[in-house]
Design a protein around this motif. Sequence first.
Motif, PDB file in Angstrom:
ATOM      1  N   UNK A  58      -9.385  22.645 -18.998  1.00 38.83           N
ATOM      2  CA  UNK A  58     -10.023  23.982 -18.820  1.00 38.83           C
ATOM      3  C   UNK A  58     -11.338  24.164 -18.948  1.00 38.83           C
ATOM      4  N   UNK A  59     -12.133  22.971 -19.045  1.00 39.03           N
ATOM      5  CA  UNK A  59     -13.329  22.954 -18.695  1.00 39.03           C
ATOM      6  C   UNK A  59     -13.665  23.141 -17.315  1.00 39.03           C
ATOM      7  N   UNK A  60     -12.853  23.031 -16.605  1.00 42.94           N
ATOM      8  CA  UNK A  60     -12.987  23.297 -15.264  1.00 42.94           C
ATOM      9  C   UNK A  60     -12.716  24.983 -14.829  1.00 42.94           C
ATOM     10  N   UNK A  61     -13.668  25.715 -14.295  1.00 49.58           N
ATOM     11  CA  UNK A  61     -13.468  26.779 -14.213  1.00 49.58           C
ATOM     12  C   UNK A  61     -13.231  27.206 -12.619  1.00 49.58           C
ATOM     13  N   UNK A  62     -12.165  27.794 -12.524  1.00 50.20           N
ATOM     14  CA  UNK A  62     -11.758  28.226 -11.094  1.00 50.20           C
ATOM     15  C   UNK A  62     -12.038  29.367 -10.597  1.00 50.20           C
ATOM     16  N   UNK A  63     -12.598  29.803  -9.334  1.00 48.31           N
ATOM     17  CA  UNK A  63     -12.680  31.217  -8.742  1.00 48.31           C
ATOM     18  C   UNK A  63     -12.505  31.390  -7.442  1.00 48.31           C
ATOM     19  N   UNK A  64     -12.312  32.284  -6.815  1.00 48.22           N
ATOM     20  CA  UNK A  64     -12.471  32.532  -5.284  1.00 48.22           C
ATOM     21  C   UNK A  64     -13.882  33.262  -4.991  1.00 48.22           C
ATOM     22  N   UNK A  65     -14.555  33.743  -6.182  1.00 46.19           N
ATOM     23  CA  UNK A  65     -15.809  34.768  -5.882  1.00 46.19           C
ATOM     24  C   UNK A  65     -16.910  33.704  -5.521  1.00 46.19           C
ATOM     25  N   UNK A  66     -17.427  33.918  -4.284  1.00 44.97           N
ATOM     26  CA  UNK A  66     -18.559  32.769  -4.129  1.00 44.97           C
ATOM     27  C   UNK A  66     -19.613  33.311  -4.931  1.00 44.97           C
ATOM     28  N   UNK A  67     -20.049  34.542  -4.963  1.00 46.83           N
ATOM     29  CA  UNK A  67     -21.094  35.079  -5.706  1.00 46.83           C
ATOM     30  C   UNK A  67     -21.102  34.393  -7.145  1.00 46.83           C
ATOM     31  N   UNK A  68     -20.023  34.742  -7.926  1.00 47.90           N
ATOM     32  CA  UNK A  68     -19.764  34.328  -9.384  1.00 47.90           C
ATOM     33  C   UNK A  68     -19.949  32.591  -9.270  1.00 47.90           C
ATOM     34  N   UNK A  69     -19.627  31.911  -8.275  1.00 48.28           N
ATOM     35  CA  UNK A  69     -19.792  30.490  -8.180  1.00 48.28           C
ATOM     36  C   UNK A  69     -21.206  30.212  -8.276  1.00 48.28           C
ATOM     37  N   UNK A  70     -21.991  30.737  -7.233  1.00 50.62           N
ATOM     38  CA  UNK A  70     -23.189  30.286  -7.212  1.00 50.62           C
ATOM     39  C   UNK A  70     -24.016  30.893  -8.383  1.00 50.62           C
ATOM     40  N   UNK A  82      -8.095  31.935   1.386  1.00 56.52           N
ATOM     41  CA  UNK A  82      -9.617  32.250   0.451  1.00 56.52           C
ATOM     42  C   UNK A  82      -9.995  30.756   0.096  1.00 56.52           C
ATOM     43  N   UNK A  83     -11.230  30.560   0.042  1.00 54.34           N
ATOM     44  CA  UNK A  83     -11.704  29.245  -0.472  1.00 54.34           C
ATOM     45  C   UNK A  83     -11.739  29.378  -1.906  1.00 54.34           C
ATOM     46  N   UNK A  84     -11.665  27.950  -2.485  1.00 50.41           N
ATOM     47  CA  UNK A  84     -11.560  27.879  -3.731  1.00 50.41           C
ATOM     48  C   UNK A  84     -12.824  27.105  -4.317  1.00 50.41           C
ATOM     49  N   UNK A  85     -13.258  27.420  -5.654  1.00 50.68           N
ATOM     50  CA  UNK A  85     -14.510  26.923  -5.971  1.00 50.68           C
ATOM     51  C   UNK A  85     -14.340  26.565  -7.447  1.00 50.68           C
ATOM     52  N   UNK A  86     -14.756  25.763  -7.746  1.00 49.61           N
ATOM     53  CA  UNK A  86     -14.568  25.230  -9.420  1.00 49.61           C
ATOM     54  C   UNK A  86     -15.877  24.374  -9.954  1.00 49.61           C
ATOM     55  N   UNK A  87     -16.137  25.014 -11.229  1.00 52.36           N
ATOM     56  CA  UNK A  87     -17.210  24.370 -11.988  1.00 52.36           C
ATOM     57  C   UNK A  87     -16.900  23.721 -13.198  1.00 52.36           C
ATOM     58  N   UNK A  88     -17.443  22.685 -13.495  1.00 48.19           N
ATOM     59  CA  UNK A  88     -17.090  21.560 -14.717  1.00 48.19           C
ATOM     60  C   UNK A  88     -18.209  22.481 -15.628  1.00 48.19           C
ATOM     61  N   UNK A 136     -20.408  14.211  -7.734  1.00 49.18           N
ATOM     62  CA  UNK A 136     -20.138  12.983  -8.462  1.00 49.18           C
ATOM     63  C   UNK A 136     -19.502  13.218  -9.815  1.00 49.18           C
ATOM     64  N   UNK A 137     -18.398  12.711 -10.091  1.00 46.28           N
ATOM     65  CA  UNK A 137     -17.451  12.880 -11.239  1.00 46.28           C
ATOM     66  C   UNK A 137     -17.093  11.420 -12.021  1.00 46.28           C
ATOM     67  N   UNK A 138     -17.276  11.269 -13.236  1.00 49.92           N
ATOM     68  CA  UNK A 138     -16.823  10.355 -14.091  1.00 49.92           C
ATOM     69  C   UNK A 138     -15.361  10.256 -13.813  1.00 49.92           C
ATOM     70  N   UNK A 139     -14.488   8.980 -14.189  1.00 47.74           N
ATOM     71  CA  UNK A 139     -12.926   9.191 -13.975  1.00 47.74           C
ATOM     72  C   UNK A 139     -12.332  10.176 -15.041  1.00 47.74           C
ATOM     73  N   UNK A 140     -13.095  10.458 -16.205  1.00 47.53           N
ATOM     74  CA  UNK A 140     -12.399  11.263 -17.016  1.00 47.53           C
ATOM     75  C   UNK A 140     -12.427  12.767 -16.451  1.00 47.53           C
ATOM     76  N   UNK A 141     -13.570  13.109 -15.853  1.00 46.40           N
ATOM     77  CA  UNK A 141     -13.863  14.450 -15.156  1.00 46.40           C
ATOM     78  C   UNK A 141     -12.970  14.563 -14.011  1.00 46.40           C
ATOM     79  N   UNK A 142     -12.674  13.642 -13.226  1.00 50.22           N
ATOM     80  CA  UNK A 142     -11.829  13.444 -11.996  1.00 50.22           C
ATOM     81  C   UNK A 142     -10.332  13.761 -12.440  1.00 50.22           C
ATOM     82  N   UNK A 143     -10.080  13.299 -13.554  1.00 43.60           N
ATOM     83  CA  UNK A 143      -8.518  13.295 -13.963  1.00 43.60           C
ATOM     84  C   UNK A 143      -8.478  14.715 -14.549  1.00 43.60           C
ATOM     85  N   UNK A 144      -9.378  15.198 -15.313  1.00 43.42           N
ATOM     86  CA  UNK A 144      -9.111  16.704 -15.544  1.00 43.42           C
ATOM     87  C   UNK A 144      -9.465  17.463 -14.669  1.00 43.42           C
ATOM     88  N   UNK A 145      -9.841  17.324 -13.556  1.00 46.69           N
ATOM     89  CA  UNK A 145      -9.868  18.302 -12.169  1.00 46.69           C
ATOM     90  C   UNK A 145      -8.479  18.087 -11.706  1.00 46.69           C
TER      91      UNK A 145
END
Length: 286
Positions: free
Chosen positions: A4-16, A52-58, A80-89
């Motif tokens: 859940x540390x990965x926050x997903x959105x379809x909103x480009x402005x919110x992502x940026x 719709x595109x999908x955006x994610x922010x850790x 770039x991700x660590x193995x732990x970050x990649x698994x969480x995603x």
Amino acid sequence: MHPDDWHLTHDLDAFLDRAGDFLASRPAMHTVPLTLADGLRRRGLHAFGDKDPVFGVLEKDGAVGAVFLRTPPYWINVTPLTEEQADALAVRLASAGHEVPGVSGASDTAAAFAEAWQRRTGAEPQLWQRQRLYRLGELTIPEPVPEGAPRVAGAADRDRLARWFEEFGESVGEHNLQDSGAWADARISYGGATFWETPDGTPVSMAGATPQVAGQVRVAPVYTPAPLRGRGYAGAATAEVSRAARASGAREVLLFTALANPTSNGLYQRIGYRPVADYAVYRFGE
């Protein structure tokens, strides 16, 4: 690290708003997310496909550590991700039911996510391409310069640009999933494609460049029709686009090559490009 540390959105402005400063902090390593986001901002959210595109922010404790973008029908592009970050995603995307046809990123990151996605979903990863990211150092015009001159493509060149974009995709083994005419229109709108022409005005090669974002410009694509290769046209076109990008004030001028193509890797290094990092693209399933 929690999924859940990965926050997903379809909103480009919110992502940026959330990740813009992070992306700008490493413009070379973040070149693909930067230019994809800029393309969506310029051309609309469905510039690359109908979905719709999908955006994610850790983000953890208020600090952004990584991002990804997916512009369907294409794969996800990850910083770039660590193995732990990649698994969480992988857990986050799988649990939310997201389709992931593949992944592109720095080699270790792409491999870590591919392995994590297989663990979480059973989808078998297939290494599709190894790439190298280059940065322009001292620009050197390749000799001998072929006869002719560069010309920025305009509206009258739309059909040729669209056709060469399709042929470029076929030449690298990738069917272009976005509309080639729309791609040509976008490039024409900001002068993002340059021809090398023979003295009689016949275009013989094309080099493109992305708009400048966060001080970086990426040269892409570079294409010469097969019967015209080996005459120095691609080198001349690439050198001109690189010169123009630097003259526009870009602090970073970048490009990708496929590592399986020694000709292009050698050419770009002769022009003055130097390796930054290796990348990989994995596809999942068919």
